[in-house]
Motif scaffolding. Structure first.
Motif, short mmCIF file in Angstrom:
data_model
loop_
_atom_site.label_atom_id
_atom_site.label_comp_id
_atom_site.label_asym_id
_atom_site.label_seq_id
_atom_site.Cartn_x
_atom_site.Cartn_y
_atom_site.Cartn_z
N PHE A 203 29.56 43.05 37.13
CA PHE A 203 28.23 43.36 36.63
C PHE A 203 27.46 44.29 37.57
CE2 PHE A 203 28.00 39.10 34.17
CZ PHE A 203 28.55 39.68 33.06
N HIS A 204 27.95 44.50 38.77
CA HIS A 204 27.23 45.34 39.74
C HIS A 204 27.45 46.83 39.49
CE1 HIS A 204 25.89 42.22 42.66
NE2 HIS A 204 26.86 41.54 42.08
N TYR A 205 28.38 47.18 38.62
CA TYR A 205 28.70 48.58 38.39
C TYR A 205 28.03 49.10 37.13
CZ TYR A 205 32.31 48.06 41.91
OH TYR A 205 32.97 47.82 43.09
N ARG A 206 27.46 50.28 37.24
CA ARG A 206 26.92 50.94 36.06
C ARG A 206 28.06 51.29 35.12
NH1 ARG A 206 22.18 55.32 37.52
NH2 ARG A 206 20.55 53.82 38.05
N LYS A 207 27.74 51.28 33.81
CA LYS A 207 28.75 51.65 32.81
C LYS A 207 28.42 53.02 32.24
CE LYS A 207 29.81 47.39 33.50
NZ LYS A 207 30.80 47.06 34.50
N LYS A 208 29.44 53.71 31.83
CA LYS A 208 29.21 54.99 31.17
C LYS A 208 28.49 54.75 29.85
CE LYS A 208 33.02 57.55 33.23
NZ LYS A 208 34.25 58.34 32.99
N ALA A 209 27.46 55.56 29.61
CA ALA A 209 26.62 55.36 28.42
C ALA A 209 27.07 56.28 27.29
CB ALA A 209 25.16 55.62 28.76
N ASN A 210 27.07 55.73 26.08
CA ASN A 210 27.33 56.50 24.87
C ASN A 210 26.13 56.33 23.96
OD1 ASN A 210 28.19 56.97 22.05
ND2 ASN A 210 30.18 57.37 22.98
N LEU A 211 25.59 57.43 23.49
CA LEU A 211 24.34 57.40 22.73
C LEU A 211 24.41 56.52 21.50
CD1 LEU A 211 21.47 58.49 22.48
CD2 LEU A 211 22.39 60.47 21.24
N HIS A 212 25.59 56.43 20.87
CA HIS A 212 25.69 55.73 19.58
C HIS A 212 26.50 54.44 19.65
CE1 HIS A 212 23.81 59.22 17.79
NE2 HIS A 212 24.75 59.99 18.30
N ASP A 213 27.01 54.09 20.81
CA ASP A 213 27.83 52.89 20.94
C ASP A 213 26.94 51.71 21.35
OD1 ASP A 213 29.75 51.01 21.29
OD2 ASP A 213 30.72 51.97 23.00
N HIS A 214 26.92 50.66 20.54
CA HIS A 214 26.07 49.50 20.80
C HIS A 214 26.75 48.45 21.67
CE1 HIS A 214 22.86 50.38 17.75
NE2 HIS A 214 23.83 51.15 17.28
N VAL A 215 28.05 48.61 21.96
CA VAL A 215 28.83 47.56 22.61
C VAL A 215 28.97 47.85 24.11
CG1 VAL A 215 31.03 46.35 22.68
CG2 VAL A 215 30.07 47.08 20.48
N LEU A 216 28.62 46.86 24.91
CA LEU A 216 28.82 46.92 26.36
C LEU A 216 30.17 46.27 26.68
CD1 LEU A 216 27.71 47.37 29.28
CD2 LEU A 216 26.76 45.05 29.12
N THR A 217 31.04 46.99 27.38
CA THR A 217 32.36 46.48 27.76
C THR A 217 32.41 46.27 29.26
OG1 THR A 217 33.40 47.64 25.91
CG2 THR A 217 34.84 46.92 27.70
N VAL A 218 32.90 45.09 29.67
CA VAL A 218 32.97 44.73 31.09
C VAL A 218 34.37 44.21 31.39
CG1 VAL A 218 31.98 43.30 32.92
CG2 VAL A 218 30.51 44.10 31.06
N GLY A 219 34.95 44.65 32.49
CA GLY A 219 36.29 44.20 32.86
C GLY A 219 36.33 42.69 33.10
N SER A 220 37.45 42.07 32.72
CA SER A 220 37.61 40.62 32.88
C SER A 220 38.27 40.27 34.20
CB SER A 220 38.45 40.06 31.73
OG SER A 220 39.82 40.44 31.89
N GLY A 221 38.93 41.25 34.83
CA GLY A 221 39.72 40.97 36.01
C GLY A 221 41.21 41.15 35.76
N ARG A 222 41.60 41.31 34.49
CA ARG A 222 42.98 41.60 34.12
C ARG A 222 42.99 42.85 33.25
NH1 ARG A 222 47.27 39.57 36.91
NH2 ARG A 222 47.00 37.37 37.29
N SER A 223 43.97 43.72 33.49
CA SER A 223 44.06 44.94 32.69
C SER A 223 44.26 44.58 31.22
CB SER A 223 45.22 45.81 33.18
OG SER A 223 46.44 45.10 33.07
N ASN A 224 43.60 45.35 30.36
CA ASN A 224 43.72 45.23 28.90
C ASN A 224 43.17 43.92 28.34
OD1 ASN A 224 44.98 47.78 28.84
ND2 ASN A 224 46.96 46.85 29.25
N ILE A 225 42.38 43.21 29.14
CA ILE A 225 41.59 42.08 28.65
C ILE A 225 40.15 42.34 29.11
CG2 ILE A 225 41.22 39.58 28.64
CD1 ILE A 225 44.12 39.20 29.43
N SER A 226 39.21 42.37 28.20
CA SER A 226 37.85 42.72 28.59
C SER A 226 36.82 41.88 27.84
CB SER A 226 37.58 44.21 28.31
OG SER A 226 37.81 44.53 26.95
N TYR A 227 35.66 41.74 28.46
CA TYR A 227 34.52 41.13 27.79
C TYR A 227 33.75 42.23 27.06
CZ TYR A 227 35.23 36.95 30.67
OH TYR A 227 35.75 35.83 31.26
N ARG A 228 33.29 41.89 25.85
CA ARG A 228 32.47 42.83 25.07
C ARG A 228 31.24 42.09 24.58
NH1 ARG A 228 35.00 46.79 21.81
NH2 ARG A 228 34.30 45.61 19.99
N THR A 229 30.12 42.77 24.56
CA THR A 229 28.89 42.14 24.11
C THR A 229 27.95 43.17 23.51
OG1 THR A 229 27.05 40.70 24.76
CG2 THR A 229 27.75 42.33 26.37
#
Length: 369
Positions: A203-229
């Motif tokens: 959560f300490h890292y800024r995420k790349k912003a997309n003007l039309h994307d409503h979903v925030l994606t955050v790494g879970s700690g394992r590749s190809n598994i992620s949290y989305r909100t």
């Protein structure tokens, strides 16, 4: 930030952002310290502001000896930010390398840049190694152990060009959010999650912003598994979910076998289907209430799933059934999610920073010419 030992460097960056007393070392306060993944098309480890002089501060961090590769990165930073403070942190520095940089600065008229070369102590490196061996959710609270190391950082070389009363042009007004913009909503959501759960380091890292994307994606700690909100997705629903890429379908199926336990431990309305484990609900009456509801859910997700993702717990099933224990509570030991012993221990835990580095390496392979 170097590719080897990236997790330790990520830990140092977070410590320098949240805990380190910069005024004791530099003589001035740093504010608005941010871990950047990408800034003006350049990867920068930390950015900050000298609020009194309105100057931008840009840092490069490595836990190896300073070398020519990083010298070029420092030169690129100076070209990008001709009125700034540049800080280079490394394990050690060679005087000839620093002399080469100073000559280059003079030749290229970098008269509005203050430069600091700082070494990190061996004791601090040992402590970072210890932290990196810990369970990932416990690290943040243990970082204050670095406070007692003196000196943690030591100035090896500095070149001061700016007068102490020089005033720059960096904007320092408080950031405001336009909640009609999805990118602003995601920034606010990430800020709430970071404040609520600073121990979850991604959560300490800024995420790349997309003007039309409503979903925030955050790494879970394992590749190809992620949290989305999202506060409000395309179906006008707020949600938190753990998403499994198709390459992780077997992992998803293992979790699906314990769906009842997940409902008991995380949320009774959780859905487990289509490689997603998520809770979806109508946004609450106010924006702030929805953000808090998402934070509540996210914390339950992290507390339940992270021990398995980070390898602290194994996933086992007992005769395919949930075992009932005293007090009408339930206990289940989960079978390890589809990793063999060798694969499990060889695969590094993925952080937001190591994910950036991986993309960097892929980009170098694709675009090298």
């Amino acid at each position: 930030m170097s590719k080897k030992g990236s997790n330790r460097e990520a830990l140092l960056s977070i410590y320098l952002k949240d805990f380190f007393q910069w005024k004791n070392l530099l003589g001035f306060e740093l504010t608005n310290i941010v871990l950047e993944q990408n800034h003006a098309d350049k990867n920068i480890d930390l950015t900050a502001v000298d609020i009194r002089r309105k100057l931008g501060i840009y840092m490069e961090i490595q836990l190896t000896k300073a070398n020519k590769h990083y010298l070029r990165r420092i030169q690129e930073m100076m070209n990008s930010y001709p009125e700034s403070v540049i800080i280079w942190i490394a394990q050690s520095f060679d005087s000839m390398l620093l002399g080469e940089l100073e000559t280059w600065m003079t030749k290229n008229n970098k008269q509005y840049i203050d430069f600091y070369a700082m070494s990190i102590s061996e004791e601090a490196l040992k402590e970072l190694h210890r932290l990196n061996q810990m369970f990932k959710l416990d690290i943040y609270d243990e970082m204050r152990g670095l406070d007692v190391i003196n000196p943690l950082l030591q100035i090896e070389h500095k070149l001061i060009n700016l007068h102490q009363n020089h005033c720059g042009n960096v904007a320092i007004e408080p950031e405001t959010y336009d909640f009609s913009r999805p990118d602003n909503v995601k920034k606010m959501l990430l800020s709430v999650l970071n404040k609520r759960m600073p121990y979850y380091l991604n959560f300490h890292y800024r995420k790349k912003a997309n003007l039309h994307d409503h979903v925030l994606t955050v790494g879970s700690g394992r590749s190809n598994i992620s949290y989305r909100t999202s506060v409000k997705n395309a179906k006008s629903l707020a949600f938190v979910e753990l998403y499994f890429d198709s390459s992780r379908e077997d992992d998803f199926e293992e979790f699906k076998k314990i769906e009842k336990t997940i409902r008991q431990k995380v949320h009774p309305q959780i859905q487990v289907e289509d490689r997603r484990i998520g809770v979806y609900f109508q946004p609450l009456e106010t924006f702030e209430e929805t953000l808090e509801a998402i934070a509540d859910l996210f914390e339950k997700f992290i507390q339940f799933f992270s021990p398995y993702i980070y390898g602290r717990k194994e996933i086992r099933r007992i005769d395919g059934q949930v075992e009932k224990t005293v007090g009408d509570t339930y206990h289940i030991t989960l079978k390890r999610v589809d990793y063999s012993e060798a694969m499990f221990f060889d695969e590094p835990y993925e952080t937001e920073e190591s994910y950036r580095i991986k993309l960097e390496e892929q980009s170098e392979k694709i675009f090298r010419y």
